[in-house]
Design an enzyme around this catalytic site. Structure first.
Site, PDB file in Angstrom:
ATOM      1  N   ARG A   1     -17.987  -2.654   1.174  1.00 31.56           N
ATOM      2  CA  ARG A   1     -18.233  -2.844  -0.266  1.00 31.56           C
ATOM      3  C   ARG A   1     -19.423  -3.777  -0.452  1.00 31.56           C
ATOM      4  O   ARG A   1     -20.489  -3.486   0.069  1.00 31.56           O
ATOM      5  CB  ARG A   1     -16.970  -3.380  -0.955  1.00 31.56           C
ATOM      6  CG  ARG A   1     -16.912  -3.039  -2.438  1.00 31.56           C
ATOM      7  CD  ARG A   1     -15.647  -3.544  -3.062  1.00 31.56           C
ATOM      8  NE  ARG A   1     -14.495  -2.771  -2.661  1.00 31.56           N
ATOM      9  CZ  ARG A   1     -14.104  -1.645  -3.262  1.00 31.56           C
ATOM     10  NH1 ARG A   1     -14.786  -1.183  -4.274  1.00 31.56           N
ATOM     11  NH2 ARG A   1     -13.049  -0.994  -2.852  1.00 31.56           N
TER      12      ARG A   1
ATOM     13  N   ASP B   1     -12.723  -5.050   4.573  1.00 30.04           N
ATOM     14  CA  ASP B   1     -14.015  -5.628   4.186  1.00 30.04           C
ATOM     15  C   ASP B   1     -14.196  -7.098   4.593  1.00 30.04           C
ATOM     16  O   ASP B   1     -15.319  -7.604   4.613  1.00 30.04           O
ATOM     17  CB  ASP B   1     -14.226  -5.502   2.672  1.00 30.04           C
ATOM     18  CG  ASP B   1     -14.195  -4.056   2.200  1.00 30.04           C
ATOM     19  OD1 ASP B   1     -14.505  -3.170   3.013  1.00 30.04           O
ATOM     20  OD2 ASP B   1     -13.855  -3.822   1.028  1.00 30.04           O
TER      21      ASP B   1
ATOM     22  N   ASP C   1     -13.623  -9.630   2.837  1.00 31.04           N
ATOM     23  CA  ASP C   1     -14.388 -10.238   1.734  1.00 31.04           C
ATOM     24  C   ASP C   1     -13.545 -11.151   0.841  1.00 31.04           C
ATOM     25  O   ASP C   1     -13.911 -11.392  -0.307  1.00 31.04           O
ATOM     26  CB  ASP C   1     -15.036  -9.129   0.882  1.00 31.04           C
ATOM     27  CG  ASP C   1     -14.001  -8.187   0.272  1.00 31.04           C
ATOM     28  OD1 ASP C   1     -12.824  -8.235   0.671  1.00 31.04           O
ATOM     29  OD2 ASP C   1     -14.382  -7.395  -0.610  1.00 31.04           O
TER      30      ASP C   1
ATOM     31  N   ARG D   1      -5.311   2.646  -6.721  1.00 32.56           N
ATOM     32  CA  ARG D   1      -6.086   1.727  -7.570  1.00 32.56           C
ATOM     33  C   ARG D   1      -5.739   2.132  -9.006  1.00 32.56           C
ATOM     34  O   ARG D   1      -5.911   3.284  -9.376  1.00 32.56           O
ATOM     35  CB  ARG D   1      -7.581   1.892  -7.331  1.00 32.56           C
ATOM     36  CG  ARG D   1      -8.021   1.702  -5.862  1.00 32.56           C
ATOM     37  CD  ARG D   1      -9.540   1.659  -5.778  1.00 32.56           C
ATOM     38  NE  ARG D   1     -10.068   2.046  -4.483  1.00 32.56           N
ATOM     39  CZ  ARG D   1     -10.267   1.227  -3.455  1.00 32.56           C
ATOM     40  NH1 ARG D   1      -9.937  -0.033  -3.544  1.00 32.56           N
ATOM     41  NH2 ARG D   1     -10.786   1.659  -2.325  1.00 32.56           N
TER      42      ARG D   1
ATOM     43  N   THR E   1      -7.580  -5.900   3.776  1.00 33.82           N
ATOM     44  CA  THR E   1      -8.749  -5.049   3.503  1.00 33.82           C
ATOM     45  C   THR E   1      -9.651  -5.060   4.731  1.00 33.82           C
ATOM     46  O   THR E   1      -9.762  -6.090   5.400  1.00 33.82           O
ATOM     47  CB  THR E   1      -9.554  -5.534   2.275  1.00 33.82           C
ATOM     48  OG1 THR E   1     -10.852  -4.913   2.288  1.00 33.82           O
ATOM     49  CG2 THR E   1      -9.774  -7.034   2.247  1.00 33.82           C
TER      50      THR E   1
ATOM     51  N   GLY F   1      -7.559  -0.221  -1.313  1.00 34.33           N
ATOM     52  CA  GLY F   1      -7.816   0.576  -0.106  1.00 34.33           C
ATOM     53  C   GLY F   1      -6.833   0.207   0.999  1.00 34.33           C
ATOM     54  O   GLY F   1      -6.542  -0.969   1.192  1.00 34.33           O
TER      55      GLY F   1
ATOM     56  N   ASP G   1      -9.254  -7.987  -3.246  1.00 35.00           N
ATOM     57  CA  ASP G   1      -9.423  -8.862  -4.417  1.00 35.00           C
ATOM     58  C   ASP G   1      -8.965  -8.219  -5.723  1.00 35.00           C
ATOM     59  O   ASP G   1      -8.444  -8.902  -6.601  1.00 35.00           O
ATOM     60  CB  ASP G   1     -10.837  -9.433  -4.501  1.00 35.00           C
ATOM     61  CG  ASP G   1     -11.902  -8.362  -4.640  1.00 35.00           C
ATOM     62  OD1 ASP G   1     -11.578  -7.172  -4.471  1.00 35.00           O
ATOM     63  OD2 ASP G   1     -13.057  -8.713  -4.926  1.00 35.00           O
TER      64      ASP G   1
END
Ligand code: F6P
Length: 319
Positions: A171, A127, A129, A72, A125, A11, A103
């Site tokens: 996510r 996120d 994360d 992706r 990202t 993303g 990731d």
């Protein structure tokens, strides 16, 4: 090392362009050529590669998205795809690779490293994360986008005395919901990393209404499920009419904040430094305001966690 490559994958996130710029300019500063790989690993497998010079990254530091494009790729997850990518890297004389992404992108970098390519991951990202870095590039911008949206919704929530549920991205991670909920004084924040029941949510709502509150903001991380479901469950239990807003991809674009531009510049340049020092199979990150390198496989084995003290603080401040 005479030539390195750079790609963005997964993303897009605001600040990726600033990171590309930093990679290109830092490499050129050290007399190393740079190839831009378009459309992530998909482009690498299809040899979609062009030289980037100093001017090709001019006027992009303030732009959202990624000038290299992103994708992706399922094919790249196969050995066949990875060997095709390696063949193209070799054919183009690319000796080191900077991968800017999340990731999934890091797993690709890990695979290339295992097959002998010097790859370095830069966390990009919204996120937030990725373990082993306090922040990922794009998180701060997305956070500010969410806050702006919730501020607007709050005006309507107050005027109409309504309960609003706002579903945000992330996510499986709750960071975007947690930080935006804290920054916006949300009455309730629901994230995957903290257990909750709808009964808890309802009793918090009732407590607020009992002391005269006329509206409520509930921030829901997409990782717990749909905001709409949460709304239906609250309505079933209370009879309250809830309005649900799913912020969606508005959170991914936009002008990067100063924080994201600086983070991207630091991490992009640091990634190049690491490659030039002979490092491979690592990710770079920021920990306690210092650039750090971590073995990418070790990083991927760890699980990102939210800062639970922020959850506690948010609860304490929204009594
Ligand atoms: O990883 C970034 C992210 O925006 C997540 O927050 C979200 O779950 C996902 O990507 C959406 O993916 P797509 O853009 O492929 O719909």
């Amino acid at each position: 090392m005479k030539k390195i490559g750079v790609l963005t994958s997964g993303g897009d996130s605001p600040g990726m362009n600033a990171a590309i710029r930093a990679v290109v300019r830092k490499a050129l500063y050290h007399g190393v050529q740079v190839s831009g790989i378009y459309s992530g690993y998909h482009g690498l497998m299809n040899n979609n590669i062009e030289t980037l010079d100093v001017g090709s990254v001019g006027d992009i530091i303030h732009r959202g998205g990624t000038i290299l494009g992103t994708a992706r790729s399922e094919t790249f997850k196969t050995d066949e795809g990875q060997y095709q990518a390696i063949e193209n890297l070799k054919a183009n004389g690319i000796e080191g690779l900077v991968v800017i992404g999340g990731d999934g992108s890091f797993k690709g970098a890990e695979k290339l490293s295992e097959k002998g390519i010097a790859a370095v991951g830069v966390p990009g990202t919204i996120d937030n994360d990725i373990p082993c870095t306090d922040f990922t590039i794009g998180f701060d911008t997305a956070l500010n986008t969410v806050i702006e949206a919730i501020d607007k919704i709050r005006d309507t929530a107050t005027s109409h005395e309504r309960t609003f549920i706002i579903e945000v991205m992330g996510r499986d991670a709750g960071d975007l919901a947690l930080w935006s909920g804290l920054a916006d004084g949300a009455e309730t924040i629901l994230i995957p990393e903290e257990d909750f029941t709808i009964d808890d949510v309802v009793s918090r709502l009732n407590r607020g209404y009992d002391r005269g509150k006329k509206h409520s903001i509930i921030v829901v991380a997409e990782g717990i499920g749909s905001g709409m479901d949460v709304g239906h469950q609250i309505t079933d239990k209370t009879g309250l009419e809830c309005r649900v807003t799913v912020l969606g991809h508005i959170q991914r674009g936009g002008t990067p904040t100063a924080f994201d531009r600086v983070l991207a510049s630091r991490l992009g340049a640091y990634a190049v430094e690491q490659l030039l020092q002979g490092q491979k199979g690592i990710m770079v990150g920021l920990q306690q305001n210092k650039e750090v390198a971590t073995n990418i496989s070790e990083a991927l084995e760890r699980k990102h966690t939210v800062d639970h003290s922020l959850c506690k603080l948010a609860r304490e401040l929204s009594i």
